[in-house]
Write an enzyme that holds these catalytic residues in place. Structure first.
Site, PDB file in Angstrom:
ATOM      1  N   MET A  58       0.656  -1.326  -0.025  1.00  0.00           N
ATOM      2  CA  MET A  58       0.125  -0.156   0.178  1.00  0.00           C
ATOM      3  C   MET A  58       0.941   1.358  -0.109  1.00  0.00           C
ATOM      4  O   MET A  58       0.272   2.497  -0.151  1.00  0.00           O
ATOM      5  CB  MET A  58      -0.864   0.049   1.194  1.00  0.00           C
ATOM      6  CG  MET A  58      -0.417  -0.279   2.618  1.00  0.00           C
ATOM      7  SD  MET A  58      -0.108   1.530   3.114  1.00  0.00           S
ATOM      8  CE  MET A  58      -1.452   2.193   3.817  1.00  0.00           C
ATOM      9  N   TYR A  59       2.149   1.124   0.243  1.00  0.00           N
ATOM     10  CA  TYR A  59       2.909   2.591   0.205  1.00  0.00           C
ATOM     11  C   TYR A  59       3.019   3.152  -1.157  1.00  0.00           C
ATOM     12  O   TYR A  59       3.341   2.446  -1.977  1.00  0.00           O
ATOM     13  CB  TYR A  59       4.313   2.286   0.773  1.00  0.00           C
ATOM     14  CG  TYR A  59       4.466   1.519   2.035  1.00  0.00           C
ATOM     15  CD1 TYR A  59       3.594   1.576   3.159  1.00  0.00           C
ATOM     16  CD2 TYR A  59       5.853   1.023   2.496  1.00  0.00           C
ATOM     17  CE1 TYR A  59       3.570   1.354   4.228  1.00  0.00           C
ATOM     18  CE2 TYR A  59       5.838   0.495   3.932  1.00  0.00           C
ATOM     19  CZ  TYR A  59       4.851   0.592   4.939  1.00  0.00           C
ATOM     20  OH  TYR A  59       4.953   0.178   6.073  1.00  0.00           O
ATOM     21  N   SER A  60       2.485   4.222  -1.172  1.00  0.00           N
ATOM     22  CA  SER A  60       2.452   5.181  -2.384  1.00  0.00           C
ATOM     23  C   SER A  60       1.944   4.400  -3.645  1.00  0.00           C
ATOM     24  O   SER A  60       1.902   4.578  -4.649  1.00  0.00           O
ATOM     25  CB  SER A  60       4.100   5.236  -2.813  1.00  0.00           C
ATOM     26  OG  SER A  60       4.628   6.117  -2.062  1.00  0.00           O
TER      27      SER A  60
END
Length: 338
Positions: A58-60
């Site tokens: 889910m990061y960036s």
């Protein structure tokens, strides 16, 4: 750099892990660095001996995984490096940023069998690798039976897509239940716990950390500097005029750590650091390493921050110094599980 085993496994990891959440796209969060600004930082980490890199799908909105895989191919040998990622949250720049996230579409998140099978393949594609060293559940999923989750994770291990599995912030009873379900069924068990633990937040010392120590589970805490608070450059007026973009916009840090007792913790930390001739960050990392942590997940947006983290590995603290840093700690509400 020093290396150690990840819990009871045969996997060798550096005592410092580089957290890759800082690298991706500022469309997700304003303080995130894009590829060209990120590259020198990851390169420097490798030069310092770091072989453990932690990201999440889910990061960036997935871009962090893309850059992680690209940098690993550029700077590392795949057989030597340890790539960790996570599953649970929906993936997209609209999720998990500063603005409120929309409701994800059905089967776009969680720890159900369908989503885990989809998510692991999507992560492998973004990372550009054919296996993930450490696949972690990002949070507990109350909507899915833990039996379904643990069997699905076991299956992705047996399929050769994942080498080890780990967990992140949850209640100790939940972690114990998951491990027991896996043990009872002959499924793969978690080898690591990435929980919320630092000098300013020590609630995990009550149950989760003793459980992990007893069971030989590696501790790889997130936010070892309390989202930058323990670096010693935060002030009560950060929301209006913080020294950095993250200080100004990190509402979580301001709600987690900005109590009077937390600032007193920072003052003790800074005073001892000055006496030892090191940065407050180095001393905060060293405190964790002396508390039985395997490898804190370090975030870095500037090169000196990596040197500060690496210096902690060689910094020896006496039992009296470790105790002195923790004096005056006041309990916090439990935070970070959701």
């Amino acid at each position: 750099m020093q290396y150690t085993r990840l819990g009871n496994t045969g996997l060798s990891v550096s005592r410092i892990a580089l957290g890759m959440m800082t690298y991706g796209t500022p469309e997700w969060r304003p303080w995130v660095l894009q590829e060209e600004a990120s590259r020198p930082l990851v390169k420097r980490a490798v030069e310092l001996g770091v072989n453990f890199f932690d990201t999440a799908d889910m990061y960036s909105g997935g871009e962090s995984e893309v850059l992680t895989g690209r940098f690993m191919r550029e700077f590392c040998r795949r057989e030597e490096v340890v790539i960790a990622t996570k599953v649970f949250y929906p993936v997209g720049v609209e999720f998990g940023g500063v603005a409120p996230s929309p409701q994800p579409a059905p089967n776009r998140a969680g720890l159900g069998r369908k989503y885990i099978f989809h998510a692991v393949d999507a992560s492998l594609a973004r990372l550009g690798t054919d296996y993930i060293d450490l696949y972690q559940i990002h949070r507990w999923d109350p909507a899915t039976p833990i039996e379904e989750t643990m069997e699905a994770l076991h299956d992705v291990v047996k399929a050769g897509k994942v080498r080890y599995i780990g967990a992140s912030s949850m209640w100790a009873w939940q972690f114990a239940k998951a491990q027991q379900v896996a043990r009872d069924n002959g499924w793969t068990r978690f080898v690591s716990m990435q929980n919320h633990y630092n000098l300013a937040y020590r609630e995990e010392e009550r149950e989760m950390i003793p459980l992990c120590r007893d069971q030989g589970v590696a501790l790889i805490p997130w936010s070892p500097l309390a989202r930058g608070f323990l670096a010693g450059n935060r002030s009560r007026g950060d929301a209006e005029a913080g020294a950095t973009s993250r200080a100004q916009t990190d509402n979580l840090a301001q709600s987690f750590y900005y109590r009077d007792s937390d600032f007193r913790t920072v003052e003790r930390l800074k005073a001892m650091a000055a006496g030892r001739g090191v940065s407050a960050a180095t001393l905060a990392y060293a405190w964790l390493l002396h508390r039985g942590v395997t490898a804190p997940i370090v975030g870095a947006s500037k090169l000196p921050q990596l040197d500060d983290a690496a210096a902690a590995v060689a910094l020896s603290l006496s039992p009296e110094e470790v105790a002195a840093l923790g004096e005056g700690y006041e309990p916090h509400p439990v935070i970070g599980h959701n």
